[in-house]
Design a protein around this motif. Structure first.
Motif, PDB file in Angstrom:
ATOM      1  N   LEU A 111       1.112  -1.261  -0.043  1.00 29.39           N
ATOM      2  CA  LEU A 111       0.005  -0.030  -0.129  1.00 29.39           C
ATOM      3  C   LEU A 111       1.103   1.161   0.198  1.00 29.39           C
ATOM      4  N   VAL A 112       1.970   0.885   0.807  1.00 28.86           N
ATOM      5  CA  VAL A 112       2.659   2.430   1.190  1.00 28.86           C
ATOM      6  C   VAL A 112       3.959   2.534  -0.574  1.00 28.86           C
ATOM      7  N   TRP A 113       3.937   1.393  -1.084  1.00 30.79           N
ATOM      8  CA  TRP A 113       4.494   1.633  -2.636  1.00 30.79           C
ATOM      9  C   TRP A 113       3.443   2.175  -3.289  1.00 30.79           C
ATOM     10  N   PHE A 117       4.366   5.837  -5.505  1.00 30.47           N
ATOM     11  CA  PHE A 117       4.613   5.513  -6.741  1.00 30.47           C
ATOM     12  C   PHE A 117       3.767   6.255  -7.448  1.00 30.47           C
ATOM     13  N   LEU A 118       1.943   6.775  -7.337  1.00 28.10           N
ATOM     14  CA  LEU A 118       1.496   7.529  -7.859  1.00 28.10           C
ATOM     15  C   LEU A 118       2.001   8.917  -7.439  1.00 28.10           C
ATOM     16  N   LEU A 119       1.858   8.872  -5.831  1.00 29.05           N
ATOM     17  CA  LEU A 119       2.167  10.416  -5.673  1.00 29.05           C
ATOM     18  C   LEU A 119       3.521  10.732  -6.692  1.00 29.05           C
ATOM     19  N   ASP A 120       4.395  10.406  -6.467  1.00 28.13           N
ATOM     20  CA  ASP A 120       5.234  10.718  -7.782  1.00 28.13           C
ATOM     21  C   ASP A 120       5.575  11.388  -8.804  1.00 28.13           C
ATOM     22  N   ILE A 121       4.828  10.311  -9.344  1.00 28.77           N
ATOM     23  CA  ILE A 121       4.009  10.537 -10.531  1.00 28.77           C
ATOM     24  C   ILE A 121       2.956  11.784 -10.989  1.00 28.77           C
ATOM     25  N   SER A 125      -4.215  11.525  -4.887  1.00 25.98           N
ATOM     26  CA  SER A 125      -5.516  10.959  -4.285  1.00 25.98           C
ATOM     27  C   SER A 125      -5.425   9.134  -4.386  1.00 25.98           C
ATOM     28  N   PRO A 126      -4.239   8.484  -4.865  1.00 25.96           N
ATOM     29  CA  PRO A 126      -4.370   7.104  -3.863  1.00 25.96           C
ATOM     30  C   PRO A 126      -3.983   7.291  -3.189  1.00 25.96           C
ATOM     31  N   PHE A 127      -2.555   8.643  -2.633  1.00 26.76           N
ATOM     32  CA  PHE A 127      -1.483   8.384  -1.566  1.00 26.76           C
ATOM     33  C   PHE A 127      -2.760   8.409  -0.311  1.00 26.76           C
ATOM     34  N   LEU A 128      -3.102   9.103  -0.380  1.00 26.62           N
ATOM     35  CA  LEU A 128      -4.976   9.455   0.679  1.00 26.62           C
ATOM     36  C   LEU A 128      -4.732   8.346   0.971  1.00 26.62           C
ATOM     37  N   TYR A 129      -5.652   7.552  -0.363  1.00 25.10           N
ATOM     38  CA  TYR A 129      -6.427   6.290   0.178  1.00 25.10           C
ATOM     39  C   TYR A 129      -5.834   5.296   0.746  1.00 25.10           C
ATOM     40  N   ALA A 130      -4.562   4.891   0.019  1.00 19.43           N
ATOM     41  CA  ALA A 130      -3.312   4.053   0.673  1.00 19.43           C
ATOM     42  C   ALA A 130      -3.462   4.282   1.551  1.00 19.43           C
ATOM     43  N   PHE A 131      -3.012   4.953   2.458  1.00 17.20           N
ATOM     44  CA  PHE A 131      -2.067   5.292   3.432  1.00 17.20           C
ATOM     45  C   PHE A 131      -3.566   4.808   4.734  1.00 17.20           C
ATOM     46  N   ARG A 132      -4.746   5.637   4.253  1.00 14.26           N
ATOM     47  CA  ARG A 132      -6.446   5.095   5.000  1.00 14.26           C
ATOM     48  C   ARG A 132      -6.426   3.421   4.976  1.00 14.26           C
ATOM     49  N   GLU A 133      -6.132   3.087   4.519  1.00 16.19           N
ATOM     50  CA  GLU A 133      -6.351   1.358   4.851  1.00 16.19           C
ATOM     51  C   GLU A 133      -5.006   1.250   5.533  1.00 16.19           C
ATOM     52  N   ARG A 134      -3.776   1.649   4.974  1.00 23.32           N
ATOM     53  CA  ARG A 134      -2.902   1.048   5.957  1.00 23.32           C
ATOM     54  C   ARG A 134      -2.969   1.287   6.959  1.00 23.32           C
ATOM     55  N   GLU A 135      -3.546   2.453   7.596  1.00 31.67           N
ATOM     56  CA  GLU A 135      -3.600   2.620   8.751  1.00 31.67           C
ATOM     57  C   GLU A 135      -4.169   2.034   9.653  1.00 31.67           C
ATOM     58  N   MET A 136      -5.149   1.006   9.165  1.00 29.73           N
ATOM     59  CA  MET A 136      -5.793   0.716  10.148  1.00 29.73           C
ATOM     60  C   MET A 136      -5.252  -0.992  10.075  1.00 29.73           C
ATOM     61  N   ILE A 137      -4.033  -1.652   9.503  1.00 27.00           N
ATOM     62  CA  ILE A 137      -3.091  -2.327   9.329  1.00 27.00           C
ATOM     63  C   ILE A 137      -2.151  -2.520  10.522  1.00 27.00           C
ATOM     64  N   GLN A 181     -12.064  -2.102  -1.478  1.00 22.80           N
ATOM     65  CA  GLN A 181     -11.024  -0.717  -1.323  1.00 22.80           C
ATOM     66  C   GLN A 181     -10.335  -1.502  -2.872  1.00 22.80           C
ATOM     67  N   LEU A 182      -9.443  -2.488  -2.743  1.00 28.70           N
ATOM     68  CA  LEU A 182      -8.815  -2.843  -4.447  1.00 28.70           C
ATOM     69  C   LEU A 182      -9.792  -2.879  -5.608  1.00 28.70           C
ATOM     70  N   LYS A 183     -11.514  -2.723  -5.779  1.00 27.78           N
ATOM     71  CA  LYS A 183     -12.039  -2.167  -6.980  1.00 27.78           C
ATOM     72  C   LYS A 183     -11.626  -1.016  -7.003  1.00 27.78           C
TER      73      LYS A 183
END
Length: 366
Positions: A111-113, A117-121, A125-137, A181-183
């Protein structure tokens, strides 16, 4: 006639897209990279040398600081090497807790990757969604280990302590949520025309290149090589789970993206089966002396981390500290191909190529 002058540029270590203190010295002719030289070592702590003066249990916190996005995996590879030399039998309940912790860590790492990665290019938004799910883990792993990043949970012979009441059920509830969320990730990014133009055909290499450079993980499987140690050389209890090894044949940044997104699905499969099979009684650690002394000899073990094959070599002279310890760090090996990929490439693609490799500098520098 357009005349250009060769220019020397430092990309990093201050550049946000180098993901740590990584320096890349490039020569450019116009917008074309003619030479790229990675400069590493800014984060070097001498972990392997420090280990020679530490007891085996004392080394475990140092492994957290290598690949700090996958601390559970690092914990495990060291313990696995020691246990192999001591010929220890690990309690079943402990093995399930280890696998659940490692696979949750793998999902969080990917999720961090994905987000960075999307933030880099250019996609925020993907960065925010990824870290939302990562926070749960991270919250679940915090409940399990008492830490949010450097978990220090594994022990020689098992784990530090048992899962709190209701924790396994919480993991079970997370799995269908993450699948949903993956969908959304695929709808948002995977079919996006701008994204596809940035990654398709970028940073391409062949299966032969991947093998010659000792690449592993998604960086190898993106060339069509179906190799995953969890499946091909099973350790712990991975042989009890039914899961696939995703591969692609393109060998480009797009193929590496597809492999990692598919690996998220497979980790969720493993987690689902582990939760269903989890033994509700049993020991969480084998009978191990307070001061661990490893028999004379040497051993090398390897496992599948989120970034590829991580190995641990131990040479012992029978004392409570290792005579020699060495890690095979996948980020270090995967980074080797970067100069080859960047030569002749447009500078606009540099960040996309680097990001698709997925390195963690703590592991590169050791």
């Amino acid at each position: 006639m357009i005349r250009t002058e060769e220019m020397l540029l430092n990309v990093g270590p201050q550049h946000p897209s180098t993901h740590g203190v990584f320096r890349l010295v490039i020569k450019i002719d116009g917008e074309i990279i003619t030479e790229a030289k990675p400069v590493i070592g800014y984060l070097h702590r001498g972990t392997e040398k420090l280990a020679e003066d530490l007891q085996y249990t004392q080394i475990i916190p140092y492994t957290d600081r290598l690949d700090y996005l996958s601390a559970m995996t690092n914990n495990y590879v060291l313990c696995h090497a020691v246990e192999t030399m001591m010929d220890l039998e690990i309690p079943e309940r402990a093995e399930y807790l280890r696998v659940i912790a490692m696979e949750l860590g793998r999902v969080a790492s990917h999720l961090v990757w994905w987000g960075t990665f999307l933030l880099d290019i250019g996609a925020v938004s993907p960065f925010l969604y990824a870290f939302r799910e990562r926070e749960m883990i991270i919250n679940m792993l915090n409940e399990l280990s008492g830490a949010r990043l450097t978990f220090n949970y594994m022990r020689v012979g098992g784990v530090k302590w048992d899962a709190p009441e209701g924790w396994i059920e919480k993991v079970g509830e997370f799995i269908p949520y993450m699948r949903e969320q993956l969908k959304g990730y695929h709808q948002l990014v995977t079919g996006n025309e701008i994204f596809l133009n940035r990654v398709k055909g970028v940073g391409t290499y062949t299966k032969e290149d991947a093998l010659n450079y000792s690449l592993s993980g998604a960086n190898l499987r993106c060339t069509g090589v179906k190799w995953d140690l969890r499946k091909d050389e099973p350790y712990s209890i991975y042989d009890r789970f039914n899961f696939d090894v995703p591969v692609q044949k393109g060998g480009d940044a797009w193929a590496r993206y597809q492999v990692r997104l598919a690996e998220l699905e497979e980790s969720l499969k493993i987690l689902e089966q582990a939760v269903e099979q989890f033994p509700h009684e049993g020991e969480i650690i084998a009978k191990v002396p307070k001061i661990v002394k490893v028999p004379k000899g040497e051993a090398f073990v390897r496992i599948e981390s989120p970034r590829g094959e991580i190995g641990c070599y131990i040479a012992s002279d029978g004392k409570k500290e290792p005579y020699r310890l060495k890690f095979r760090r996948p980020s270090f090996y995967n980074l080797q191909i970067l100069p080859k990929l960047l030569e002749g490439e447009n500078i606009a693609n540099l960040i996309a190529i680097l990001g698709a490799i997925d390195i963690v500098l703590g592991e590169v520098d050791g």
